[in-house]
Design an enzyme around this catalytic site. Structure first.
Site, PDB file in Angstrom:
ATOM      1  N   ARG A 122       0.925  -1.086   0.289  1.00 11.96           N
ATOM      2  CA  ARG A 122      -0.419   0.174  -0.063  1.00 11.96           C
ATOM      3  C   ARG A 122       1.096   1.435   0.181  1.00 11.96           C
ATOM      4  NH1 ARG A 122      -5.350   1.215  -1.582  1.00 11.96           N
ATOM      5  NH2 ARG A 122      -6.415   2.568   0.297  1.00 11.96           N
ATOM      6  N   THR A 429      -8.691   0.673 -10.173  1.00  4.88           N
ATOM      7  CA  THR A 429      -7.607  -0.831 -10.336  1.00  4.88           C
ATOM      8  C   THR A 429      -8.264  -1.720 -10.780  1.00  4.88           C
ATOM      9  OG1 THR A 429      -8.926   0.408  -7.835  1.00  4.88           O
ATOM     10  CG2 THR A 429      -8.134  -1.690  -7.941  1.00  4.88           C
ATOM     11  N   THR A 447      -3.507  -0.842  -8.265  1.00  4.18           N
ATOM     12  CA  THR A 447      -4.228   0.394  -7.905  1.00  4.18           C
ATOM     13  C   THR A 447      -3.125   1.042  -8.310  1.00  4.18           C
ATOM     14  OG1 THR A 447      -5.897   1.600  -7.129  1.00  4.18           O
ATOM     15  CG2 THR A 447      -4.643   0.502  -5.786  1.00  4.18           C
ATOM     16  N   GLU A 449      -5.719   4.242  -7.233  1.00  4.13           N
ATOM     17  CA  GLU A 449      -6.999   4.992  -6.828  1.00  4.13           C
ATOM     18  C   GLU A 449      -7.972   5.356  -8.113  1.00  4.13           C
ATOM     19  OE1 GLU A 449      -8.847   5.168  -5.612  1.00  4.13           O
ATOM     20  OE2 GLU A 449      -9.667   6.908  -5.023  1.00  4.13           O
ATOM     21  N   GLU A 468      -3.438   7.882  -3.616  1.00  3.72           N
ATOM     22  CA  GLU A 468      -4.504   7.588  -3.097  1.00  3.72           C
ATOM     23  C   GLU A 468      -4.166   7.803  -2.046  1.00  3.72           C
ATOM     24  OE1 GLU A 468      -5.587   3.459  -3.472  1.00  3.72           O
ATOM     25  OE2 GLU A 468      -4.050   4.036  -4.839  1.00  3.72           O
ATOM     26  N   ASP A 471      -7.818   8.352  -0.452  1.00  5.62           N
ATOM     27  CA  ASP A 471      -8.788   7.309   0.646  1.00  5.62           C
ATOM     28  C   ASP A 471      -8.869   7.433   2.242  1.00  5.62           C
ATOM     29  OD1 ASP A 471      -9.506   5.565  -1.740  1.00  5.62           O
ATOM     30  OD2 ASP A 471      -8.195   3.813  -1.356  1.00  5.62           O
ATOM     31  N   SER A 495      -8.299   0.896   2.590  1.00  6.26           N
ATOM     32  CA  SER A 495      -8.580   0.470   1.844  1.00  6.26           C
ATOM     33  C   SER A 495      -9.441  -1.218   1.568  1.00  6.26           C
ATOM     34  CB  SER A 495      -7.424  -0.747   0.865  1.00  6.26           C
ATOM     35  OG  SER A 495      -7.349  -1.257  -0.057  1.00  6.26           O
ATOM     36  N   GLY A 516     -13.405  -1.632  -7.968  1.00  9.41           N
ATOM     37  CA  GLY A 516     -13.978  -1.234  -7.878  1.00  9.41           C
ATOM     38  C   GLY A 516     -14.317  -0.287  -6.352  1.00  9.41           C
ATOM     39  N   GLY A 517     -13.216  -0.209  -5.814  1.00  9.26           N
ATOM     40  CA  GLY A 517     -13.509   1.140  -4.693  1.00  9.26           C
ATOM     41  C   GLY A 517     -14.136   0.822  -3.534  1.00  9.26           C
TER      42      GLY A 517
HETATM   43  N1  GLU Z   1      -8.509   2.849  -3.849  1.00  6.36           N
HETATM   44  C1  GLU Z   1      -9.380   1.977  -3.122  1.00  6.36           C
HETATM   45  C2  GLU Z   1      -8.825   1.406  -2.572  1.00  6.36           C
HETATM   46  O1  GLU Z   1      -7.997   1.120  -1.561  1.00  6.36           O
HETATM   47  C3  GLU Z   1      -9.128   1.232  -4.945  1.00  6.36           C
HETATM   48  C4  GLU Z   1      -9.938   1.705  -5.870  1.00  6.36           C
HETATM   49  C5  GLU Z   1     -10.395   1.178  -6.609  1.00  6.36           C
HETATM   50  O2  GLU Z   1     -11.252   0.321  -6.745  1.00  6.36           O
HETATM   51  O3  GLU Z   1     -10.863   1.675  -7.600  1.00  6.36           O
HETATM   52  O4  GLU Z   1      -9.423   0.241  -2.073  1.00  6.36           O
END
Ligand code: GLU
Length: 618
Positions: A122, A429, A447, A449, A468, A471, A495, A516-517
Site C-alpha cells: 500500500r 483498480t 491500483t 486509486e 491513493e 482514501d 483500502s 471497484g473501490g
Molecule cells: N483505492 C481503492 C482501495 O484501495 C481502490 C480503488 C478502486 O478500486 O477503484 O480500496
C-alpha cells in the site's frame, strides 16, 4: 448472450513471439539474423472470459497481459513470476488502473508449505502529513481538488511489492519478467473503446499536464480506436528497474523525478487549474517498506477463506459478512419465527444485511494498524458475528447508516456509538489471478486509486502517479466517533481491496478479486457466496448481476437485478435501491475436482476480461 468487445489488440505478431522467458540465454550470434526481422502484421491474443485446462492459469482484464502471464508459465515460471509479469504488462495496457506509480495487495498460496502469505504494498503518506492533511481553515478541501493534486500522492508500493514477492517466492529475475511489458510498451498496443472512454473521462485534466497529454492525448486529441499507443518512456523505466532492481524506484534519479513531480506538479502554465503540491520527500521513498503480515482467515461452510488484513479492510469486512451469513442466529429476529428460506430474494436480503453490518464495523474499527488499535481478530470471531447477526430480521430490512458494534465486547444485538455514513471511494483498480502447475496461486489487486490516478505523469518516465491518499477520511465523519482512517505521517490509507484465496483441506479451490473501490468487498462477497452457497460455477458467479450495500441508505443494483422480480420483493421488506450500470471487474481461478484449472473473467463488464490456461482441455 452479449459478447465481450475486443479490448486491446496487440500490434505485435504474437506475445509468444516477443516473450523469451523460457529461453533464458540469448540466441547465439551464429543463429542471430544480421538485420532485425520485419514485425509481422498484428494479430490479437485470443480473448475469452473462460478457459479450462492444465499447467496453470492466468486471468486479468486484458488479453495482452494474460498472454504475457501464460508465456511466463509456459517458460517454467511459477505463479508469482507470472503475476509480476502480468502486472507489469497491465501497467502498459491499463495505465489508468495499475502501474508503478501506485500500490496494491498480493496474496500468495505456497503449495509446498501449504501456507498463505501476503504482501502489503500500500502507498504511504509522507512523514510530513498529519490529520489535517486535507483540511484548510479547519474544513475539508473540495474532494475534486484533492483528486488531481500532488497532495494525494502516496509513496508508490508496486515496484517494492514485485521485489518482495520475487525475492521470497519467485523463480525468475525481475529483469526477465519485465521484458515482455517493456517490449509491449515499446511497440504499443491497439486502443479499444474502453481505453478511449477512460481517456475521455480524464481528457480535461490530462490536457493540463503536458507529460500526461503527450502520452495519452496524441496530437492533443483522444486516441482513435484501432490506433497504436506506445510508451517508450515506460519501456525505458522498466528496463532501468530490470537492470537495477525494484528498489531503484526508491532512490537515485527515479525517486528524485517522482519527488520533484509531486512537490511541483508540472501543470501547463496556461491551465486554469489549482493543483496543490504534495509534501512527498526523498526520505519518504527511501524508507518505504512492504509489509508481510498474516492474512485474514475465516472458516466458511467447511472452507478456509484467506484475504488481506488491515491496512486493507477487504479481509475483515468480507470475513465478518461471511461469518454473519453462517451464524445460527441469522434470521432469528423474524416476527413469526419463520426462516427466510433459500429463494433468491432471501439470499439477497441476507447478503445485503450482512454487508451493511460489516460496513458499519469497518468504518468504526479499520485503519492502518500501525496507527490505530484495530481489533482484527475480534472482528473475525464467530462470537462477534453471532452478536451482529441477531440484528437481521427476515421480514424487515435494516436502515442505514447503522451503528457499529464493539467487537471487543460482543453482546447480542448491541450497537456501540453513533452511526456514520460510509464515505465515497473510487472505482478504478485492477485484479489478476494466477496459478501454476505446482499448485501455487496468486490473487493480486493493484491500483493507482481513481481511474487515471492523480492525472499527473512523471515527465520522461511514462507512468501516472496515484492519488491513493484520498482514501483517508478528510475529517472524522462524526465528531463523537473515533475515526481510525485519518491521515498520519507514513500512514497507509484504508483500502477495500480483497484479493482472496479459498482453501479446502489446505489446498486452493478458488481465488478471486476485483476493482471497484468499496464495492470490491461486496463483489468478492457475492462471488464467493455465488459459488459456495448458490452452487454457481465461477464464470456464472462472476457474470451474475451484482448488488452492493455499504451501510448507505440505498443499495446499488445492476440492471439485471434492478429489473428483476426480487427487487419488488426486497422493496416490500423495506430495501431502497439505486440502479447502477456496472459494478466491478472480477477475475479468478478455480481448481476443478478433476485437477484442471478453470480461469474466469468478466464477459461484459469493462469490455470483458481475458482468462487463459497453459494447456486448454475441453
Ligand atoms: N483505492 C481503492 C482501495 O484501495 C481502490 C480503488 C478502486 O478500486 O477503484 O480500496
Amino acid at each position: 448472450m452479449r459478447r465481450p468487445v475486443a479490448r486491446k489488440l496487440t500490434v505485435m505478431a504474437t506475445i509468444a513471439a516477443l516473450v523469451s522467458i523460457g529461453a533464458a540465454a540469448p540466441p547465439s550470434s551464429a543463429s542471430r539474423p544480421a538485420t532485425p526481422p520485419e514485425i509481422p502484421p498484428a494479430t490479437s491474443p485470443e480473448k475469452t472470459p473462460v478457459a479450462v485446462g492444465y499447467g496453470g492459469a492466468v486471468s486479468s482484464v486484458d488479453a495482452d497481459a494474460s498472454a504475457v502471464g501464460i508465456e511466463v508459465l509456459r517458460g517454467g515460471g511459477n505463479a508469482v513470476d507470472a503475476a509480476v509479469a502480468t502486472a507489469a504488462a497491465l501497467g502498459v495496457t491499463e495505465p489508468y488502473s495499475a502501474g508503478i506509480g501506485g500500490g496494491g495487495y498480493f496474496v500468495y498460496y505456497d503449495a509446498r508449505a501449504r501456507k498463505v502469505h501476503t504482501v502489503d504494498g500500500r502507498e504511504t503518506a509522507p512523514l510530513s502529513a498529519d490529520a489535517g492533511l486535507f483540511l484548510e481553515n479547519g474544513a475539508p478541501i473540495p474532494f475534486g481538488e484533492a483528486v488531481t493534486s500532488g497532495l494525494s500522492v502516496g509513496t508508490p508500493g508496486t515496484a517494492a511489492t514485485w521485489g518482495t514477492a520475487l525475492d521470497a517466492w519467485g523463480s525468475k529475475p525481475l529483469r526477465t519478467l519485465l521484458k515482455p511489458a517493456e517490449r509491449l510498451a515499446k511497440r504499443g498496443f491497439v486502443v479499444d473503446e474502453t481505453f478511449r472512454a477512460q481517456t475521455a473521462a480524464n481528457q480535461a485534466r490530462f490536457a493540463d499536464f503536458p507529460a500526461s497529454a503527450d502520452l495519452f492525448l496524441p496530437g492533443g486529441r483522444l486516441p482513435v480506436v484501432g490506433s497504436t499507443l506506445k510508451n517508450p518512456d515506460l519501456a525505458r523505466t522498466y528496463a532501468e528497474l530490470g537492470r537495477k532492481g525494484g528498489g531503484a524506484l526508491y532512490r537515485g534519479k527515479l525517486a528524485a523525478d517522482i519527488v520533484r513531480t509531486v512537490n511541483k506538479p508540472p501543470v501547463d502554465p496556461a491551465a486554469d487549474r489549482v493543483v496543490r503540491p504534495g509534501g512527498l520527500a526523498k526520505r519518504d521513498l527511501a524508507r518505504y517498506r512492504t509489509l508481510r503480515q498474516a492474512p485474514t482467515k475465516v472458516a466458511y461452510r467447511g472452507l478456509d477463506v484467506y484475504s488481506m488484513a488491515p491496512s486493507s479492510s477487504g479481509g475483515t469486512t468480507v470475513g465478518e459478512a461471511l461469518n454473519i451469513l453462517e451464524s445460527p442466529r441469522i434470521g432469528s429476529g423474524t416476527s413469526d419465527g419463520t426462516p427466510g428460506g433459500t429463494s433468491e430474494t432471501a439470499y439477497l436480503h441476507r447478503l445485503i444485511e450482512a454487508s451493511r453490518i460489516a460496513f458499519a464495523d469497518r468504518g468504526r474499527w479499520v485503519g492502518d494498524p500501525a496507527f490505530a488499535s484495530v481489533p482484527t481478530r475480534e472482528l473475525l470471531s464467530q462470537k462477534y458475528a453471532d452478536s451482529r447477526a441477531c440484528l437481521i430480521r427476515d421480514d424487515q430490512a435494516l436502515t442505514s447508516p447503522l451503528a457499529p458494534g464493539d467487537p471487543r465486547d460482543p453482546a447480542p444485538c448491541a450497537t456501540a456509538g453513533a452511526a456514520t455514513p460510509t464515505p465515497y471511494e473510487g472505482q478504478s483498480t485492477t485484479h489478476l489471478t494466477t496459478a501454476d502447475k505446482w499448485g501455487n496461486v496468486v490473487s493480486y489487486t493493484l491500483t493507482i486509486e481513481q481511474t487515471g490516478g492523480s492525472g499527473i505523469t512523471v515527465p520522461g518516465r511514462g507512468f501516472l502517479l496515484n492519488n491513493e491518499l484520498t482514501d483517508f477520511s478528510f475529517a472524522p465523519a462524526s465528531p463523537d466517533v473515533p475515526d481510525p482512517n485519518l491521515p498520519g505521517p507514513g500512514k497507509r490509507p484504508r483500502s477495500s481491496m480483497a484479493p482472496t484465496i479459498v482453501l479446502k483441506g489446505g489446498v486452493p479451490v478458488l481465488a478471486v478479486g476485483t476493482p471497484g473501490g468499496a464495492t470490491i468487498i461486496t463483489t468478492v462477497l457475492q462471488t464467493l457466496t455465488g459459488v459456495i452457497d448458490r452452487g454457481l460455477s465461477l464464470p456464472d458467479a462472476i457474470a451474475a448481476p451484482r448488488v452492493s450495500q455499504r451501510n448507505t441508505p440505498t443499495t446499488s443494483l445492476e440492471p439485471g437485478l434492478y429489473d428483476a422480480r426480487s427487487r419488488a420483493e426486497l422493496e416490500a421488506l423495506g430495501h431502497a435501491f439505486q440502479r447502477t450500470a456496472e459494478i466491478g471487474a472480477a477475475t479468478g481461478v478455480q481448481r476443478l475436482p478433476d485437477g484442471r484449472w478453470l480461469a474466469a473473467a468478466e464477459e461484459v463488464r469493462r469490455g470483458g476480461g481475458s482468462a487463459r490456461v497453459v494447456r486448454p482441455s475441453p
